[in-house]
Write a protein that holds these residues in place. Structure first.
Motif, mmCIF file in Angstrom:
data_model
loop_
_atom_site.group_PDB
_atom_site.id
_atom_site.type_symbol
_atom_site.label_atom_id
_atom_site.label_comp_id
_atom_site.label_asym_id
_atom_site.label_seq_id
_atom_site.Cartn_x
_atom_site.Cartn_y
_atom_site.Cartn_z
ATOM 1 N N ARG A 149 39.674 -9.409 -30.911
ATOM 2 C CA ARG A 149 40.575 -8.623 -30.100
ATOM 3 C C ARG A 149 41.119 -7.466 -30.910
ATOM 4 N NH1 ARG A 149 42.212 -11.236 -25.458
ATOM 5 N NH2 ARG A 149 41.646 -13.424 -25.304
ATOM 6 N N LYS A 150 40.952 -6.286 -30.425
ATOM 7 C CA LYS A 150 41.522 -5.139 -31.101
ATOM 8 C C LYS A 150 42.795 -4.722 -30.377
ATOM 9 C CE LYS A 150 38.942 -1.619 -28.561
ATOM 10 N NZ LYS A 150 38.044 -0.459 -28.687
ATOM 11 N N ILE A 151 43.665 -4.034 -31.089
ATOM 12 C CA ILE A 151 44.930 -3.609 -30.499
ATOM 13 C C ILE A 151 44.646 -2.526 -29.463
ATOM 14 C CG2 ILE A 151 47.183 -2.584 -30.975
ATOM 15 C CD1 ILE A 151 46.995 -3.691 -33.785
ATOM 16 N N PRO A 152 45.144 -2.683 -28.233
ATOM 17 C CA PRO A 152 44.899 -1.662 -27.204
ATOM 18 C C PRO A 152 45.459 -0.311 -27.643
ATOM 19 C CG PRO A 152 45.747 -3.672 -26.217
ATOM 20 C CD PRO A 152 45.882 -3.843 -27.703
ATOM 21 N N LEU A 153 44.771 0.744 -27.232
ATOM 22 C CA LEU A 153 45.186 2.090 -27.608
ATOM 23 C C LEU A 153 46.572 2.408 -27.074
ATOM 24 C CD1 LEU A 153 44.483 4.799 -28.911
ATOM 25 C CD2 LEU A 153 43.371 5.466 -26.770
ATOM 26 N N TRP A 154 46.890 1.923 -25.862
ATOM 27 C CA TRP A 154 48.195 2.264 -25.276
ATOM 28 C C TRP A 154 49.334 1.664 -26.093
ATOM 29 C CZ3 TRP A 154 51.905 -1.151 -23.658
ATOM 30 C CH2 TRP A 154 51.512 -2.474 -23.414
ATOM 31 N N LYS A 155 49.106 0.512 -26.725
ATOM 32 C CA LYS A 155 50.139 -0.071 -27.574
ATOM 33 C C LYS A 155 50.329 0.760 -28.844
ATOM 34 C CE LYS A 155 50.020 -4.904 -26.143
ATOM 35 N NZ LYS A 155 49.903 -6.308 -26.601
ATOM 36 N N LEU A 156 49.230 1.252 -29.396
ATOM 37 C CA LEU A 156 49.339 2.095 -30.586
ATOM 38 C C LEU A 156 50.087 3.379 -30.273
ATOM 39 C CD1 LEU A 156 45.745 1.703 -32.094
ATOM 40 C CD2 LEU A 156 47.859 0.677 -32.928
ATOM 41 N N VAL A 157 49.724 4.014 -29.132
ATOM 42 C CA VAL A 157 50.367 5.273 -28.767
ATOM 43 C C VAL A 157 51.837 5.050 -28.435
ATOM 44 C CG1 VAL A 157 50.389 7.152 -27.088
ATOM 45 C CG2 VAL A 157 48.212 6.313 -27.986
ATOM 46 N N GLY A 158 52.104 4.027 -27.609
ATOM 47 C CA GLY A 158 53.489 3.744 -27.232
ATOM 48 C C GLY A 158 54.347 3.357 -28.422
ATOM 49 N N GLY A 159 53.793 2.499 -29.295
ATOM 50 C CA GLY A 159 54.539 2.096 -30.487
ATOM 51 C C GLY A 159 54.772 3.265 -31.431
ATOM 52 N N GLY A 160 53.763 4.128 -31.556
ATOM 53 C CA GLY A 160 53.922 5.305 -32.402
ATOM 54 C C GLY A 160 54.994 6.239 -31.887
ATOM 55 N N ALA A 161 55.035 6.386 -30.540
ATOM 56 C CA ALA A 161 56.050 7.257 -29.946
ATOM 57 C C ALA A 161 57.453 6.707 -30.193
ATOM 58 C CB ALA A 161 55.789 7.410 -28.446
ATOM 59 N N LEU A 216 56.828 13.008 -22.440
ATOM 60 C CA LEU A 216 55.600 13.182 -23.207
ATOM 61 C C LEU A 216 55.067 11.829 -23.696
ATOM 62 C CD1 LEU A 216 53.568 15.125 -24.516
ATOM 63 C CD2 LEU A 216 55.091 15.228 -26.508
ATOM 64 N N GLY A 217 55.972 10.968 -24.187
ATOM 65 C CA GLY A 217 55.555 9.656 -24.671
ATOM 66 C C GLY A 217 54.981 8.788 -23.572
ATOM 67 N N LEU A 218 55.652 8.798 -22.399
ATOM 68 C CA LEU A 218 55.153 8.008 -21.275
ATOM 69 C C LEU A 218 53.806 8.539 -20.788
ATOM 70 C CD1 LEU A 218 58.419 7.397 -19.198
ATOM 71 C CD2 LEU A 218 57.101 5.711 -20.499
ATOM 72 N N GLY A 219 53.684 9.871 -20.756
ATOM 73 C CA GLY A 219 52.415 10.461 -20.324
ATOM 74 C C GLY A 219 51.278 10.109 -21.259
ATOM 75 N N LEU A 251 44.847 4.346 -19.554
ATOM 76 C CA LEU A 251 43.702 4.688 -18.710
ATOM 77 C C LEU A 251 42.414 4.690 -19.531
ATOM 78 C CD1 LEU A 251 43.019 5.524 -15.791
ATOM 79 C CD2 LEU A 251 43.280 7.900 -16.501
ATOM 80 N N ALA A 252 42.489 5.222 -20.745
ATOM 81 C CA ALA A 252 41.319 5.224 -21.627
ATOM 82 C C ALA A 252 40.911 3.805 -21.983
ATOM 83 C CB ALA A 252 41.619 6.027 -22.891
ATOM 84 N N ASP A 253 41.900 2.930 -22.219
ATOM 85 C CA ASP A 253 41.590 1.527 -22.512
ATOM 86 C C ASP A 253 40.852 0.881 -21.343
ATOM 87 O OD1 ASP A 253 42.579 1.212 -25.089
ATOM 88 O OD2 ASP A 253 44.622 0.884 -24.388
ATOM 89 N N ARG A 254 41.300 1.218 -20.138
ATOM 90 C CA ARG A 254 40.691 0.598 -18.957
ATOM 91 C C ARG A 254 39.236 1.011 -18.803
ATOM 92 N NH1 ARG A 254 43.158 0.649 -12.778
ATOM 93 N NH2 ARG A 254 41.502 -0.625 -11.845
ATOM 94 N N PHE A 255 38.950 2.284 -19.057
ATOM 95 C CA PHE A 255 37.574 2.755 -18.909
ATOM 96 C C PHE A 255 36.689 2.266 -20.058
ATOM 97 C CE2 PHE A 255 39.446 6.004 -16.062
ATOM 98 C CZ PHE A 255 38.589 5.841 -14.991
ATOM 99 N N ALA A 256 37.297 2.107 -21.257
ATOM 100 C CA ALA A 256 36.504 1.728 -22.430
ATOM 101 C C ALA A 256 36.303 0.234 -22.544
ATOM 102 C CB ALA A 256 37.178 2.246 -23.706
ATOM 103 N N ALA A 257 37.140 -0.548 -21.862
ATOM 104 C CA ALA A 257 37.076 -2.000 -22.007
ATOM 105 C C ALA A 257 35.763 -2.546 -21.458
ATOM 106 C CB ALA A 257 38.255 -2.650 -21.284
#
Length: 205
Positions: free
Chosen positions: A6-18, A66-69, A76-82
């Motif tokens: 299991r890799k960390i979802p991109l949205w968690k990385l982006v949200g956590g970074g924000a 900006l962070g939410l967007g 959305l990218a995670d959903r298409f890439a999963a």
């Protein structure tokens, strides 16, 4: 045994970074705003302090949007890439089928050496969820299917020997994969045990 990677979802990385960057970003915006305010209005510190609440509200609103967007786009990218779960299930099912067919159809076709290699393979419990294992089992099945008819001719002794040697190499490769996974599991357990001892040892309590 099913491998769980299991890799960390991109949205968690982006949200956590924000979230983690909001304070540094705010301090930077505060410094830039103070410099612009002083250079454009020539006002003092007291005037700037009355300006800060309005600027802070604007910054937090813009940063939040900006962070939410960005998080939404990452989700959305995670959903298409999963990879859909059923695709992984199909790959494991196919790997199991390749193994069963190779063991059943290969016995007796490649001589005692080939049967010994198939016995070694049959005694293993390979990780059917591992892509490298799946590739080995595809090769195993393809080799057995291609060779089992060809080696039945009287002049196929050399081909039978080559095929048996190939089966032996596949058996060795599968055994090496299992040893590597066992070593990795032991290393991980040792690291965790060392960490727990360092953090919760008797001298730390």
């Amino acid at each position: 045994m099913v491998s769980q990677r299991r890799k960390i979802p991109l949205w968690k990385l982006v949200g956590g970074g924000a979230v983690h960057a909001v304070v540094p970003a705010y301090l930077l915006a505060l410094g830039v705003d103070g410099w612009r305010f002083a250079s454009q209005t020539h006002g003092g510190l007291d005037l700037w302090l009355t300006h800060v609440p309005g600027m802070s509200g604007w910054f937090l609103g813009a940063y939040g949007a900006l962070g939410l967007g960005a998080t939404a786009l990452a989700a959305l990218a995670d959903r298409f890439a999963a990879t859909p779960p059923h695709i992984d299930d199909q790959a494991e099912s196919q790997a199991a089928q390749n193994l069963r067919q190779a063991l059943a159809r290969g016995r007796g076709a490649f001589g005692p050496e080939g049967d010994a290699a198939l016995d070694r393979i049959g005694a293993l419990r390979p990780d059917l969820g591992d892509s490298a294992t799946q590739a080995l089992l595809r090769d195993l099945s393809a080799m057995v299917e291609a060779g089992r008819t060809a080696v039945q001719t009287e002049d196929a002794a050399s081909l039978r020997s080559i095929s048996a040697a190939a089966l032996t190499r596949i058996a060795s490769a599968l055994e090496q994969q299992l040893r590597d996974r066992a070593t990795q599991a032991q290393d991980k357990a040792l690291v965790m045990a060392t960490y727990v001892e360092a953090r919760y040892g008797e001298d730390k309590i």
